[in-house]
Scaffold this active site. Structure first.
Site, PDB file in Angstrom:
ATOM      1  CD  GLU A   1       7.403  -5.380  -1.926  1.00 62.62           C
ATOM      2  OE1 GLU A   1       7.536  -4.517  -2.595  1.00 62.62           O
ATOM      3  OE2 GLU A   1       7.854  -6.427  -1.735  1.00 62.62           O
TER       4      GLU A   1
ATOM      5  N   GLY B   1       0.946  -1.444  -0.164  1.00 59.21           N
ATOM      6  CA  GLY B   1      -0.039  -0.092  -0.104  1.00 59.21           C
ATOM      7  C   GLY B   1       0.757   1.191  -0.114  1.00 59.21           C
ATOM      8  CB  SER B   2       0.082   4.758   0.582  1.00 54.62           C
ATOM      9  OG  SER B   2      -0.339   4.763   1.854  1.00 54.62           O
ATOM     10  CB  THR B   3       5.299   5.602   1.696  1.00 53.44           C
ATOM     11  OG1 THR B   3       5.837   5.089   0.477  1.00 53.44           O
ATOM     12  CG2 THR B   3       6.243   5.888   2.445  1.00 53.44           C
ATOM     13  CB  ALA B   4       1.054   7.869   4.519  1.00 54.40           C
ATOM     14  CB  THR B   5      -0.994   3.096   4.974  1.00 54.64           C
ATOM     15  OG1 THR B   5      -1.906   3.830   4.597  1.00 54.64           O
ATOM     16  CG2 THR B   5      -1.676   1.986   5.661  1.00 54.64           C
ATOM     17  N   GLY B   6       2.181   2.298   5.333  1.00 52.26           N
ATOM     18  CA  GLY B   6       3.325   1.312   5.932  1.00 52.26           C
ATOM     19  C   GLY B   6       4.082   1.766   7.122  1.00 52.26           C
TER      20      GLY B   6
ATOM     21  CB  CYS C   1       3.534   0.059  -6.968  1.00 52.52           C
ATOM     22  SG  CYS C   1       3.708  -1.554  -7.528  1.00 52.52           S
TER      23      CYS C   1
HETATM   24  P1  NAD Z   1      -3.352   2.303   1.673  1.00 49.43           P
HETATM   25  O1  NAD Z   1      -2.034   2.426   2.057  1.00 49.43           O
HETATM   26  O2  NAD Z   1      -4.639   3.359   1.638  1.00 49.43           O
HETATM   27  O3  NAD Z   1      -4.141   0.873   1.774  1.00 49.43           O
HETATM   28  C1  NAD Z   1      -3.573  -0.546   1.624  1.00 49.43           C
HETATM   29  C2  NAD Z   1      -4.046  -1.279   2.411  1.00 49.43           C
HETATM   30  O4  NAD Z   1      -3.893  -0.979   3.844  1.00 49.43           O
HETATM   31  C3  NAD Z   1      -5.869  -1.480   2.559  1.00 49.43           C
HETATM   32  O5  NAD Z   1      -6.107  -2.460   2.409  1.00 49.43           O
HETATM   33  C4  NAD Z   1      -6.237  -0.471   3.548  1.00 49.43           C
HETATM   34  O6  NAD Z   1      -7.387  -0.766   4.027  1.00 49.43           O
HETATM   35  C5  NAD Z   1      -5.215  -0.815   4.548  1.00 49.43           C
HETATM   36  N1  NAD Z   1      -4.985   0.153   5.874  1.00 49.43           N
HETATM   37  C6  NAD Z   1      -5.087   1.227   5.715  1.00 49.43           C
HETATM   38  N2  NAD Z   1      -4.713   1.630   6.969  1.00 49.43           N
HETATM   39  C7  NAD Z   1      -4.450   0.867   7.575  1.00 49.43           C
HETATM   40  C8  NAD Z   1      -3.592   0.590   8.852  1.00 49.43           C
HETATM   41  N3  NAD Z   1      -3.601   1.703   9.706  1.00 49.43           N
HETATM   42  N4  NAD Z   1      -3.166  -0.721   9.418  1.00 49.43           N
HETATM   43  C9  NAD Z   1      -3.237  -1.410   8.476  1.00 49.43           C
HETATM   44  N5  NAD Z   1      -3.909  -1.437   7.389  1.00 49.43           N
HETATM   45  C10 NAD Z   1      -4.481  -0.423   6.748  1.00 49.43           C
HETATM   46  O7  NAD Z   1      -3.055   2.172   0.031  1.00 49.43           O
HETATM   47  P2  NAD Z   1      -4.093   2.139  -1.546  1.00 49.43           P
HETATM   48  O8  NAD Z   1      -4.421   3.641  -1.735  1.00 49.43           O
HETATM   49  O9  NAD Z   1      -4.852   1.113  -1.511  1.00 49.43           O
HETATM   50  O10 NAD Z   1      -2.855   1.661  -2.463  1.00 49.43           O
HETATM   51  C11 NAD Z   1      -2.461   2.551  -3.261  1.00 49.43           C
HETATM   52  C12 NAD Z   1      -0.699   2.832  -2.802  1.00 49.43           C
HETATM   53  O11 NAD Z   1      -0.016   1.478  -2.689  1.00 49.43           O
HETATM   54  C13 NAD Z   1       0.148   3.526  -4.031  1.00 49.43           C
HETATM   55  O12 NAD Z   1       1.156   4.505  -3.091  1.00 49.43           O
HETATM   56  C14 NAD Z   1       1.125   2.300  -4.454  1.00 49.43           C
HETATM   57  O13 NAD Z   1       2.304   2.863  -5.063  1.00 49.43           O
HETATM   58  C15 NAD Z   1       1.364   1.160  -3.379  1.00 49.43           C
HETATM   59  N6  NAD Z   1       1.437   0.200  -4.054  1.00 49.43           N
HETATM   60  C16 NAD Z   1       2.569  -0.554  -3.723  1.00 49.43           C
HETATM   61  C17 NAD Z   1       2.746  -1.733  -4.388  1.00 49.43           C
HETATM   62  C18 NAD Z   1       4.036  -2.285  -4.210  1.00 49.43           C
HETATM   63  O14 NAD Z   1       4.287  -3.663  -4.292  1.00 49.43           O
HETATM   64  N7  NAD Z   1       5.162  -1.482  -3.690  1.00 49.43           N
HETATM   65  C19 NAD Z   1       2.086  -2.447  -5.203  1.00 49.43           C
HETATM   66  C20 NAD Z   1       0.788  -1.913  -5.351  1.00 49.43           C
HETATM   67  C21 NAD Z   1       0.424  -0.518  -4.562  1.00 49.43           C
END
Ligand code: NAD
Length: 484
Positions: A252, A230-235, A286
């Protein structure tokens, strides 16, 4: 054939959690939204902390016997699961287009990718290293499963990224609980339901829910591993949560991939490829190409050829014929992409094509594929990941200069170099601070090849043998022959 029975008894109009091998409903439900039409889709579960406890307890119980099964058995089950999934290609493709927005061709291609990850991971062997083998001493490193993994999946590739977590987790003897994105829960729920035909209760489970669910899962004392995409901020939030119990994490995260185009490329061949890899999935990949550095000697010709390709992309509902770009997947992301268009306008950057949202009578979240002509390096569209159909073209002249500019970011996921001169392309490519480098291609990934980011694009690796290691404890054994 067994798969025919499976086709018949999977109901693609009702969606439940899967806990301990059973389909489980929740008191409250919510609905995803089709981003092409703004229509509400089917009800799906909103999990509670009790559902989280139940799933983790079931996984802990299942782990005791699943971790003792043979590698050969686990691979056989993954291969059978992959074949059954492939047999449901059009059913899953249709649900994916409805929930995610991508065109049918790409939705069915994602099913193929998911099946390829389930089966292709089985080509790997468990990591094992002999460090020393002398008459006196044997030193070996073996890898054992961690226990209960949580796989958190984003909305851009709800199938492929989910299969990319299930396969290495269960092949290495772990149990996994999948949490799909609330924006795209449906395919993930159904894949896990299908998995019950091949795996014992508790080995592969799914919990769907709202924004509370991720934090409940990642903070739970009963888990051993989080694989988050997911996103860097959530990561960063996930890592903070994992720190409480020192749970292992693989992150990731976001990317801002550059493509560096040298002056010797064949523009007619390369421009269409770059355009496709920048705008595929409406830029919501991504590792999509997000910054395009074109050598100054060919900038004008390349830009014009690129813009022609982009103008030819058909935007629309993924069920329409020849659509290349579907909508942006959700309202939040649509509003975020619009801030990039607003910034382009307010800072007076040159728009080579696009620049507007598309008004439709369906309220779909469509944005014109947009190309920005040579903006400043510190502009928002160059410095940040838009994760939508907006891409900047930039000019470069010296090798050292373009390497420094490509590396001038916190992101480090992927990058490509395009040239007839392979030595030069490799020299530039290997100077880039990214996890994947492609020469004369972009977007290349394989279940047997390590994937992951440098810098703030991630920690740890998925796929390949490194990906398997990420689901394992490492144990080094010293066997002293002298005393035995
Ligand atoms: P996101 O971070 O908003 O959400 C990703 C997942 O995390 C969702 O299932 C969401 O419900 C969950 N989530 C949200 N807050 C959480 C928390 N506090 N604790 C645990 N889980 C939580 O990301 P998104 O908007 O769904 O995806 C887009 C981002 O993902 C982009 O920045 C993209 O570059 C990145 N991405 C990275 C890869 C990679 O392999 N590096 C692949 C696909 C997407």
């Amino acid at each position: 054939m067994a798969t025919n029975g499976i086709v018949k008894d999977l109901d693609f109009s009702s969606f439940h959690n899967v806990i301990d091998g059973k389909l489980v409903d929740t008191k409250s439900t919510r609905r995803g939204i089709n981003p092409a039409t703004n229509e509400e889709l089917w009800p799906c579960p909103v999990s509670t902390p009790q559902d989280v406890d139940a799933a983790i307890q079931a996984a802990r119980t299942a782990f005791k016997s699943w971790s003792k099964t043979t590698l050969q058995h686990r691979k056989a089950q993954l291969l059978a699961f992959s074949a059954a999934f492939t047999a449901l290609r059009s059913e899953f493709g249709e649900v994916l287009t409805k929930e995610q927005g991508k065109a049918t061709f790409f939705a069915e291609q994602e099913v193929d990718f998911g099946a390829y990850w389930l089966a292709g991971t089985c080509a790997l062997e468990m990591p094992f290293e002999v460090v020393d083998d002398t008459p006196d001493m044997l030193v070996k490193t073996r890898y054992t499963p961690l226990g209960v993994a949580v796989g958190i999946v984003p909305w851009n590739f709800p199938i492929m990224l989910l299969c990319g977590k299930i396969a290495p987790a269960v092949m290495t003897g772990n149990c996994i609980i999948i949490k799909p994105s609330p924006f795209t829960p449906y395919c993930g729920i159904k894949i896990v339901e299908l998995a019950q035909k091949f795996f014992p209760p508790g080995v592969i489970q799914v919990l769907s829910g709202d924004d509370n669910l991720g934090p409940w899962l990642t903070a739970h004392a009963g888990i051993n591993k989080i694989s988050f995409t997911g996103s860097t901020a959530t990561g960063k939030r996930v890592m903070e949560s994992a720190s409480k119990n020192l749970v292992r994490v693989t992150l990731e995260l976001g990317g801002n991939d550059p493509a560096i185009i040298c002056s010797d490329v064949d523009i007619a061949t390369v421009a269409p490829q770059i355009a496709a890899m920048a705008f595929m999935n409406a830029g919501q990949i991504c590792i999509a190409i997000k910054r395009i550095y074109i050598h100054k000697d060919i900038y004008i010709q390349f830009r014009d050829a690129f813009v022609e390709c982009v103008k030819a992309f058909k935007v629309g509902n993924g069920f329409e014929k020849d659509v290349f770009l579907g909508p942006v997947q959700n309202r939040l992301q649509y509003d975020r992409v619009k801030t990039f268009l607003d910034d382009v306008k307010s800072s007076g950057q040159k728009v080579a094509t696009g620049g507007q949202v598309i008004d439709t009578n369906t309220s779909g979240l469509f944005i014109q594929p947009t190309v920005i002509d040579n903006p400043a390096d510190d502009s928002k569209i160059v410095a940040e990941e838009p994760f939508g159909p907006v891409v900047p073209l930039l000019q470069w002249s010296e090798e050292d200069e373009v390497i420094a500019r490509a590396n001038d970011t916190d992101m480090g996921l992927g990058a490509s170099v395009w040239s007839e001169d392979i030595d030069k392309a490799l020299r530039i490519g290997e100077s880039l601070e990214v996890g994947s480098v492609w020469i004369n291609e972009h977007l290349g990934i394989k279940p047997t090849a390590t994937f992951g980011g440098q810098k703030q694009s991630g920690i740890g690796r998925e796929w390949g043998v490194d990906g398997l290691r990420g689901y394992c404890n490492t144990q080094t054994v010293f066997l002293n022959h002298r005393r035995s």
